[in-house]
Design an enzyme around this catalytic site. Structure first.
Site, PDB file in Angstrom:
ATOM      1  N   CYS A 254      61.440  37.353   7.995  1.00 24.04           N
ATOM      2  CA  CYS A 254      60.051  37.122   7.604  1.00 24.04           C
ATOM      3  C   CYS A 254      59.979  35.915   6.678  1.00 24.04           C
ATOM      4  CB  CYS A 254      59.461  38.336   6.895  1.00 24.04           C
ATOM      5  SG  CYS A 254      57.735  38.001   6.447  1.00 24.04           S
TER       6      CYS A 254
ATOM      7  N   SER B 152      56.307  42.588  17.210  1.00 21.92           N
ATOM      8  CA  SER B 152      55.962  43.221  15.939  1.00 21.92           C
ATOM      9  C   SER B 152      54.888  42.424  15.187  1.00 21.92           C
ATOM     10  CB  SER B 152      57.212  43.332  15.070  1.00 21.92           C
ATOM     11  OG  SER B 152      56.898  43.905  13.823  1.00 21.92           O
TER      12      SER B 152
HETATM   13  C1  LIG Z   1      49.889  37.884  12.404  1.00 18.63           C
HETATM   14  C2  LIG Z   1      51.360  38.054  12.664  1.00 18.63           C
HETATM   15  C3  LIG Z   1      52.063  39.083  12.040  1.00 18.63           C
HETATM   16  C4  LIG Z   1      53.425  39.262  12.290  1.00 18.63           C
HETATM   17  N1  LIG Z   1      54.087  40.291  11.677  1.00 18.63           N
HETATM   18  C5  LIG Z   1      55.391  40.508  11.957  1.00 18.63           C
HETATM   19  C6  LIG Z   1      56.077  41.623  11.416  1.00 18.63           C
HETATM   20  O1  LIG Z   1      55.518  42.445  10.658  1.00 18.63           O
HETATM   21  N2  LIG Z   1      57.401  41.778  11.722  1.00 18.63           N
HETATM   22  C7  LIG Z   1      58.060  40.912  12.562  1.00 18.63           C
HETATM   23  O2  LIG Z   1      59.253  41.118  12.833  1.00 18.63           O
HETATM   24  N3  LIG Z   1      57.426  39.863  13.120  1.00 18.63           N
HETATM   25  C8  LIG Z   1      56.122  39.635  12.839  1.00 18.63           C
HETATM   26  N4  LIG Z   1      55.468  38.580  13.412  1.00 18.63           N
HETATM   27  C9  LIG Z   1      56.212  37.651  14.300  1.00 18.63           C
HETATM   28  C10 LIG Z   1      55.984  37.977  15.773  1.00 18.63           C
HETATM   29  O3  LIG Z   1      56.472  39.255  16.100  1.00 18.63           O
HETATM   30  C11 LIG Z   1      56.689  36.919  16.678  1.00 18.63           C
HETATM   31  O4  LIG Z   1      58.079  37.002  16.475  1.00 18.63           O
HETATM   32  C12 LIG Z   1      56.252  35.497  16.381  1.00 18.63           C
HETATM   33  O5  LIG Z   1      54.859  35.432  16.119  1.00 18.63           O
HETATM   34  C13 LIG Z   1      56.595  34.519  17.518  1.00 18.63           C
HETATM   35  O6  LIG Z   1      56.014  34.908  18.742  1.00 18.63           O
HETATM   36  P1  LIG Z   1      54.563  34.359  19.250  1.00 18.63           P
HETATM   37  O7  LIG Z   1      54.619  32.863  19.193  1.00 18.63           O
HETATM   38  O8  LIG Z   1      54.428  34.905  20.627  1.00 18.63           O
HETATM   39  O9  LIG Z   1      53.554  34.912  18.314  1.00 18.63           O
HETATM   40  C14 LIG Z   1      54.097  38.372  13.178  1.00 18.63           C
HETATM   41  C15 LIG Z   1      53.394  37.346  13.807  1.00 18.63           C
HETATM   42  C16 LIG Z   1      52.048  37.182  13.576  1.00 18.63           C
HETATM   43  C17 LIG Z   1      51.315  36.059  14.282  1.00 18.63           C
END
Ligand SMILES: Cc1cc2nc3c(=O)[nH]c(=O)nc-3n(C[C@H](O)[C@H](O)[C@H](O)COP(=O)(O)O)c2cc1C
Length: 301
Positions: free
Chosen positions: A128, A20
């Protein structure tokens, strides 16, 4: 290697899940991301009313990862349905919604309205780090209350998105499972901050935000291991710092049934193609016929 997996009640064609917030509404990214390569793609979180998000700057590099303080900018559930509900039907994989709110009735309202669309599951974003006050996911009882309300508001499968900052995180996982989620998403970003010593300004206008990418993988791995050890039967969608097939295998060995890809999309929107190819190579090299054989199969010392 057979890549099909089960996540709670869902059968998915691959364990890869687009996380997400990193593929927009999903619909907006249909030209740059090949959604056929994902078991599901999760739309950005949606709130009961429109949210403007935080002031810039709200994204920046820090250490080996990335800080974001977007503040869940989104159009609100009514406009979201008008904008995306029809287009979601054309996305060539499952699209899941993600619900967020400042209070429990708000979560239930969004889940109820979202269930009228073709989303096939709902993530409950308890974690969040960019909203005022403490994330719900730091409190097992409050997390369970949110989940109970969402459970009553929808008959779709639901997953609860936890925070790597919760201690002990297994307590939160147990509470939300008791309240009726079908799986846990482990996890959201970790809370972090950075200051530019030249300008003396924080990287984010909100000072503290969500830290993601390669740097958080060992932290999230610890969370997955703790939950899998406390509740071996709980389906886990692991998410944090994945950018290769080796990372997918690592999370599945730790106990995950599916694996999210987030920040890696920002640099490489088509990263699922190389991960999928390399997963098949991993299967051949390690004689793994079905990827589910990896789940929880790490060898302790
Ligand atoms: C720019 C950005 C926006 C995000 N927005 C959301 C969101 O709206 N809802 C949510 O549940 N997680 C959100 N996340 C979290 C990601 O879904 C994920 O759980 C988190 O970044 C860890 O995974 P990664 O290290 O692969 O990015 C966001 C992450 C990033 C980087």
């Amino acid at each position: 290697m057979n890549l099909t997996v089960e996540l709670g009640p869902l059968s998915l064609k691959t364990p890869l899940i687009a996380a997400s917030g990193t593929v927009g509404s999903v619909v907006d990214f249909s030209d740059s991301v090949d959604f056929r390569l994902y078991g599901a793609a999760v739309a950005k979180s949606v709130s009961p009313e429109p949210w403007d998000g935080r002031q810039p700057p709200r994204i920046g590099p820090a250490g080996g990862g990335m800080l974001n303080g977007i503040g869940i900018q989104n159009p609100g559930i009514d406009a979201w349905i008008d904008l995306y509900a029809d287009a979601i039907e054309k996305v060539p994989t499952h699209v899941w919604g993600s619900v967020v709110a400042h209070d429990i009735p708000g979560f239930a309202l969004v889940a109820s309205k979202m269930s009228q669309t073709v989303v096939t599951a709902i993530e409950v974003n308890l974690s969040c780090p960019n909203l005022d006050g403490q994330p719900f996911a730091l409190d097992p009882a409050l997390s369970a209350e949110v989940v109970s309300a969402v459970r009553e508001a929808t008959s779709l499968p639901i997953g609860a998105k936890l925070s790597p900052d919760a201690r002990p995180i297994a307590d939160v996982a147990g509470a939300v499972m008791d309240a009726g989620v079908d799986w846990v998403v482990v996890a959201n970003t970790a809370m972090g901050a950075a200051i530019d010593p030249d300008t003396r300004r924080p990287v984010l206008s909100g000072l503290v935000g969500g830290y993601s990418g390669e740097a958080i993988r060992p932290l999230t791995m610890r969370c997955v291991l703790e939950i899998a050890s406390a509740f071996p039967e709980v389906p886990i969608l692991a998410c944090g710092g994945v950018s290769s097939a080796a990372h997918v295998a690592e999370y599945m060995l730790a106990g995950a049934s599916a694996v999210g890809i987030g920040t890696a999309h920002l640099a490489k929107p088509r990263i699922a193609a190389s991960i999928t190819k390399d997963l098949h190579r991993y299967g051949r090299n390690h004689s793994v016929a079905h990827i589910t054989d990896l789940t929880g199969a790490f060898e302790p010392w």
